[in-house]
Scaffold this active site. Structure first.
Site, PDB file in Angstrom:
ATOM      1  CB  CYS A 145      -9.172   3.630   0.540  1.00  0.00           C
ATOM      2  SG  CYS A 145      -9.724   1.941   0.769  1.00  0.00           S
ATOM      3  CG  ASP A 198      -4.898  -8.025   7.589  1.00  0.00           C
ATOM      4  OD1 ASP A 198      -4.774  -6.805   7.311  1.00  0.00           O
ATOM      5  OD2 ASP A 198      -5.295  -8.863   6.765  1.00  0.00           O
ATOM      6  NE  ARG A 204       3.611   2.668   4.996  1.00  0.00           N
ATOM      7  CZ  ARG A 204       2.981   2.195   3.915  1.00  0.00           C
ATOM      8  NH1 ARG A 204       1.841   1.548   4.043  1.00  0.00           N
ATOM      9  NH2 ARG A 204       3.478   2.360   2.704  1.00  0.00           N
ATOM     10  CE1 TYR A 207      -4.138  -1.884   0.139  1.00  0.00           C
ATOM     11  CE2 TYR A 207      -2.672  -3.450   1.229  1.00  0.00           C
ATOM     12  CZ  TYR A 207      -3.862  -3.165   0.583  1.00  0.00           C
ATOM     13  OH  TYR A 207      -4.774  -4.172   0.367  1.00  0.00           O
TER      14      TYR A 207
HETATM   15  N1  SAH Z   1      -2.503  -0.272   6.627  1.00  0.00           N
HETATM   16  C1  SAH Z   1      -1.969  -1.226   5.681  1.00  0.00           C
HETATM   17  C2  SAH Z   1      -2.900  -1.474   4.513  1.00  0.00           C
HETATM   18  C3  SAH Z   1      -4.266  -2.039   4.885  1.00  0.00           C
HETATM   19  S1  SAH Z   1      -5.177  -2.653   3.540  1.00  0.00           S
HETATM   20  C4  SAH Z   1      -0.597  -0.753   5.222  1.00  0.00           C
HETATM   21  O1  SAH Z   1      -0.197   0.377   5.565  1.00  0.00           O
HETATM   22  O2  SAH Z   1       0.082  -1.498   4.504  1.00  0.00           O
HETATM   23  C5  SAH Z   1      -6.540  -3.424   4.282  1.00  0.00           C
HETATM   24  C6  SAH Z   1      -6.260  -4.736   4.999  1.00  0.00           C
HETATM   25  O3  SAH Z   1      -7.483  -5.153   5.595  1.00  0.00           O
HETATM   26  C7  SAH Z   1      -5.800  -5.897   4.123  1.00  0.00           C
HETATM   27  O4  SAH Z   1      -4.595  -6.387   4.634  1.00  0.00           O
HETATM   28  C8  SAH Z   1      -6.898  -6.977   4.292  1.00  0.00           C
HETATM   29  O5  SAH Z   1      -6.350  -8.286   4.401  1.00  0.00           O
HETATM   30  C9  SAH Z   1      -7.538  -6.586   5.585  1.00  0.00           C
HETATM   31  N2  SAH Z   1      -8.941  -6.929   5.771  1.00  0.00           N
HETATM   32  C10 SAH Z   1      -9.958  -6.858   4.896  1.00  0.00           C
HETATM   33  N3  SAH Z   1     -11.132  -7.168   5.471  1.00  0.00           N
HETATM   34  C11 SAH Z   1     -10.850  -7.462   6.772  1.00  0.00           C
HETATM   35  C12 SAH Z   1     -11.644  -7.838   7.897  1.00  0.00           C
HETATM   36  N4  SAH Z   1     -12.959  -7.961   7.811  1.00  0.00           N
HETATM   37  N5  SAH Z   1     -11.013  -8.026   9.078  1.00  0.00           N
HETATM   38  C13 SAH Z   1      -9.678  -7.897   9.176  1.00  0.00           C
HETATM   39  N6  SAH Z   1      -8.892  -7.527   8.165  1.00  0.00           N
HETATM   40  C14 SAH Z   1      -9.469  -7.321   6.969  1.00  0.00           C
END
Ligand code: SAH
Length: 399
Positions: A342, A252, A211, A204
């Site tokens: 997003c 996650d 971050r 991402y």
């Molecule tokens: N913050 C991260 C990007 C997050 S993307 C970074 O900086 O790299 C969104 C994430 O949410 C993905 O990894 C996906 O696997 C997770 N995700 C999607 N639905 C979910 C759910 N219901 N519960 C937990 N995680 C989930």
């Protein structure tokens, strides 16, 4: 002569203002029988020439406009657009070392349907529209010429391709197979990225600057604990640790992402003692942590897109409200929430209202101390407000 497409009266305005999309309902008639991905000439109802664009018969976005110059785009034109996008990234004020960034951001770089990401010497290409699909072989040659990558890998496996009537596809386009995972640097931190199996093009990239902001807030607070919800490979958590956080918890639903996150922390010299991972649905975790009476100094909420179209907005709003409400309950007085959406269909004003509603229901007094967006390598053309999809708030819980 190529196909010509005439708009309904009054529909030329958005083209003249530079908006890159033409919807099917704006089109009065088509002269000729253009193929998917063919470049067509677009005319106003009164017969005035307006622009050249990529024709996509399967999509509601029937034409992606490319240029308003007289002559149709040729190889020099496309090379020029690519060169311009790439050159702009060379002048970004990136904190170093950083070698993972977006080089081409589709419509906002004048290249609708094309995304190009750099991961060190590995370049990842996403071809998302019929027009870019039609010139895919040339794009590969131009990118090899301009970037001389060790690897050019395709991740055209995004669901949006189905709307264009295109199959999902991924694979090696040029050079050596990419290492899995490969190592990159972001703001001096070391990351492992799986460009073959990871989400999007592997990472991402759009959250890089946010971050970094978390690192600074944690450092200013002298450390503390972080709950990182929707953590992926723990990007926010690594920055928090680098800023002096005492402990992080990653939540996650992807076990692979959490496992890669653990390797990334090790690579940066952080032990398992200060880290915990929860492989679970975030809605479940948030509730359970609250029942257990857990409290954190920082919470990050970076969920996947909840709203795909305007019709999803209400349901998505309830989802955002729910997770933000739970997060406010989990924060200590003086703690911080970094919360994101997003979903392009949820604008910044609506998102702020949702977060406000969540704070009210949680009974917390909350201040906004910062706003966030996608990083500068993900520019938004002023003509294309739809490109502004990522928005975030840094909230402080006062009491
Ligand atoms: N913050 C991260 C990007 C997050 S993307 C970074 O900086 O790299 C969104 C994430 O949410 C993905 O990894 C996906 O696997 C997770 N995700 C999607 N639905 C979910 C759910 N219901 N519960 C937990 N995680 C989930």
């Amino acid at each position: 002569m190529g196909a010509r497409l005439f708009l309904r009266a009054g529909r030329e305005r958005s083209v003249e203002r530079g908006h890159p999309w033409l919807f099917s309902r704006a089109i009065a008639r088509v002269e000729g029988s253009p193929q998917a991905g063919e470049v067509v000439a677009v005319y106003a109802a009164d017969g005035r020439f307006l622009a050249w664009g990529d024709y996509s018969p399967a999509s509601q976005i029937r034409v992606r406009l490319i240029t308003r110059r007289d002559t149709p785009p040729d190889a020099d034109f496309w090379r020029g657009r690519l060169r311009r996008a790439i050159a702009a990234r060379a002048r970004l004020p990136l904190a170093g070392p950083t070698d993972a960034l977006r080089l081409v951001n589709a419509e906002s770089d004048g290249l609708p349907g094309l995304v190009v990401d750099r991961y060190g010497e590995v370049i990842v290409l996403q071809v998302l529209t019929a027009g870019m699909e039609a010139r895919r072989t040339s794009l590969v040659a131009w990118l090899v010429e301009l970037l001389a990558p060790r690897t050019l890998y395709e991740r055209s496996d995004a669901e949006v391709r189905r709307k264009e009537g295109l199959p999902l596809r991924k694979g090696l386009l040029h050079g050596e197979a990419p290492p899995i995972p490969l190592e990159v640097r972001e703001n001096g931190l070391r990351f492992l990225v799986d460009v073959v199996n990871g989400h999007k093009s592997g990472f991402y990239l759009d959250q890089r600057e946010n971050r970094e902001r978390l690192r600074r807030w944690v450092a200013a607070a002298g450390g503390g604990t972080l709950l990182n919800v929707f953590a992926y490979t723990g990007g926010f958590s690594l920055y928090a640790l680098a800023g002096g956080a005492n402990a992080i918890t990653d939540v996650d639903s992807s076990a692979e992402a959490l496992a890669l996150g653990e390797r990334i922390r090790q690579l940066n010299g952080f032990g398992a003692a200060e880290a915990r991972t929860i492989h679970e649905d975030a809605f479940t975790s948030l509730r359970r942590l609250r029942r257990e009476g857990a409290r954190f100094d920082f919470v990050v909420l970076d969920p996947p897109k909840f709203a795909f179209t305007r019709r999803d907005v209400q349901k998505a709003a309830r989802g955002y409200k729910d997770i933000n409400l739970q997060a406010f309950h989990l924060l200590r007085d003086g703690g911080f929430l970094l919360t994101f959406s997003c979903s392009g269909a949820i604008d910044a004003a609506l998102f702020r209202k949702i977060v406000f509603g969540a704070a009210l229901d949680a009974g917390r007094e909350v201040q906004v101390v910062g706003t966030m967006r996608q990083g500068a390598d993900h520019p938004v053309a002023l003509t294309f407000p739809e490109g502004e999809y990522l928005k975030g708030l840094i909230c402080r819980v006062v009491a």
